[in-house]
Structures are given as structure tokens and as C-alpha cells.
Design a protein around this motif. Sequence first.
Motif, short mmCIF file in Angstrom:
data_model
loop_
_atom_site.label_atom_id
_atom_site.label_comp_id
_atom_site.label_asym_id
_atom_site.label_seq_id
_atom_site.Cartn_x
_atom_site.Cartn_y
_atom_site.Cartn_z
N MET A 1 -32.56 -46.94 -3.38
CA MET A 1 -31.35 -47.19 -3.63
C MET A 1 -30.79 -48.42 -2.65
N ASN A 2 -29.95 -49.09 -3.12
CA ASN A 2 -29.53 -50.24 -2.42
C ASN A 2 -28.18 -50.08 -1.81
N LEU A 3 -27.52 -50.59 -1.14
CA LEU A 3 -26.16 -50.61 -0.41
C LEU A 3 -25.16 -50.24 -1.29
N GLU A 4 -25.02 -50.92 -2.30
CA GLU A 4 -24.10 -50.65 -3.37
C GLU A 4 -24.10 -49.34 -3.76
N GLN A 5 -25.39 -48.80 -4.17
CA GLN A 5 -25.41 -47.43 -4.94
C GLN A 5 -25.20 -46.63 -3.76
N VAL A 6 -25.66 -46.75 -2.52
CA VAL A 6 -25.40 -45.75 -1.47
C VAL A 6 -23.80 -45.50 -1.29
N MET A 7 -23.22 -46.70 -1.09
CA MET A 7 -21.69 -46.50 -1.22
C MET A 7 -20.88 -46.00 -2.37
N LYS A 8 -21.52 -46.28 -3.07
CA LYS A 8 -20.75 -45.36 -4.54
C LYS A 8 -20.99 -44.20 -4.50
N ARG A 9 -22.28 -43.56 -4.12
CA ARG A 9 -22.40 -42.25 -3.79
C ARG A 9 -21.87 -41.50 -2.79
N LEU A 10 -21.53 -42.24 -1.91
CA LEU A 10 -20.59 -41.56 -0.79
C LEU A 10 -19.36 -41.47 -1.08
N GLU A 11 -18.99 -42.45 -1.78
CA GLU A 11 -17.35 -42.24 -2.44
C GLU A 11 -17.46 -41.10 -3.54
N GLU A 12 -18.29 -40.89 -4.00
CA GLU A 12 -18.37 -39.68 -4.93
C GLU A 12 -18.52 -38.44 -4.34
N LEU A 13 -19.06 -38.33 -3.05
CA LEU A 13 -19.41 -37.11 -2.43
C LEU A 13 -18.04 -36.79 -1.51
N GLY A 14 -17.02 -37.83 -1.15
CA GLY A 14 -16.08 -37.63 -0.38
C GLY A 14 -15.01 -36.72 -1.00
N SER A 15 -14.17 -36.09 -0.05
CA SER A 15 -13.28 -35.22 -0.55
C SER A 15 -11.88 -35.44 0.35
N GLU A 16 -10.86 -35.25 -0.45
CA GLU A 16 -9.44 -35.39 0.30
C GLU A 16 -9.42 -34.54 1.65
N GLN A 17 -10.04 -33.19 1.28
CA GLN A 17 -9.74 -31.99 2.13
C GLN A 17 -10.45 -32.38 3.50
#
Length: 236
Positions: free
Chosen positions: A1-17
Motif C-alpha cells: 500500500m502507498n500513502l494515498e491508499q492508506v489514508m483512503k482506508r483510514l477515512e473508510e474505517l473512521g466513524s462519527e461516533q
Amino acid sequence: MNLEQVMKRLEELGSEQTKKTLLRHGATEPFFGVKIGDLKKYLVKDVKKDQELALALFETGNSDAQYLAGLSINPKKMTKEQLQHWAEKSHWAAISESIVAGVAAESQYAVELAREWLQSDDEKIEDTGWCCYGKYITIAPDDQIDLVEVASLLETVKTTIHQSKNDVRYSMNKFIIYVGSHCEPLLSEAQQVASEVGPVQVNMGDTSCVVPLASDMILKSLDSGRNGKKKKRVIC
């Protein structure tokens, strides 16, 4: 994975709660609100293969990325300059206390950096110093610990803790616990300091978190039969 892919995955895993919970604990933007368990489950195994990627993640300033970087980095490959930079770039306690201090404690510069950070007038940096030295004590063999210096630091805690800065008070209290629970030669000294210090008042924000009573935590360690035992790692 590269930086852009990891950041995208982090955004997907995040939650408002999760984000709301972390905000109550002092988190500051930017971050997505990713659970630590999810970082370990989905991303650490990939990022661990790439030291440069871990360093790049920390550079983003995103708290989730910085936490992931700390879980994935090889502390033994970190330079003193990189660790100093991490301490300065950290922007809230979960990163400075859990990640920066933990990575530094497992590095070859643990005590050297802790000593320097303890002299800082910056609350976050001094806080990181106490955390780093305390965590180092939990993993270092007793014969590699400067017992005279640690005993002197206990005295510093005893005389200054209640007048120290908010986050520093919390980490000083933890320092007593670390010494009393993991450094058998200084058990009695830590118990005495814990007794004299007593309850420590720390503003924990809009949370239900409480400051542990050092004397109780050391006693709990003794009762468990694990007092003096060393940890394998402190980054978690």
C-alpha cells in the motif's frame, strides 16, 4: 500500500461516533475517528513492511495516521532527530503519551531523550519525557536502569507533582506506578512517594476517566504476583 491508499482506508474505517469520543478525550483535527482495534486488524500488517510509509503517515499530522505509524514503525531504526521531530509534531496526549513516548522508550535513545524532554517548559514535551522514562523502566532490565537517577526523579515527583502542569501531573503519577510495579530495587521508594503524594487532581475533560491512585496500583501489582516483571513491548 502507498500513502494515498492508506489514508483512503483510514477515512473508510473512521466513524462519527468514535470521533466524538476521541474529541472528548482531547483529540484535535485532523482525524477520521478510527478505532485502535481496527488499525491493528486491517492496516498494521501492511504498513509494518514499509518504514518509510510509516514515517510518511506520521508526517500527515492526522491522528489516526500517526497512531498507525507508531504501531507499525521499527523503533530500533528511528534516529534521535526523527524521534525529536515526532515529539514536536504530536498535537495531543494520545499521540505524545502512547505513540511518541512508546516508540522512544523502545529506541536506543530512550533515556537520552527522556532526560532532555523532562527539562522542557512545553507541557506536551515534558509530559512525553515522563511517559518515555516510565515506559522504558517497564521494559529495561533493572541492571540497565540508573537507579540513582530514577530515585532522584521520584523525589522530584514528590515535591512538584501537585504544582505541575495538568498532563504532566498525570504522567508523573504514572511514573510512580511504573517504578513501583516494574523496578523491584526501588519498590519501597516508590511506595513511600506514592503514599506521600496521595490523590492527584487532573482535568480529564468531558470523560469518565479517573486518575489512578499510585499506592493502590502498586499494591495491586504486588497482589498479582507480577511485581517487578518486565514487559516485552510498550507500544500498544
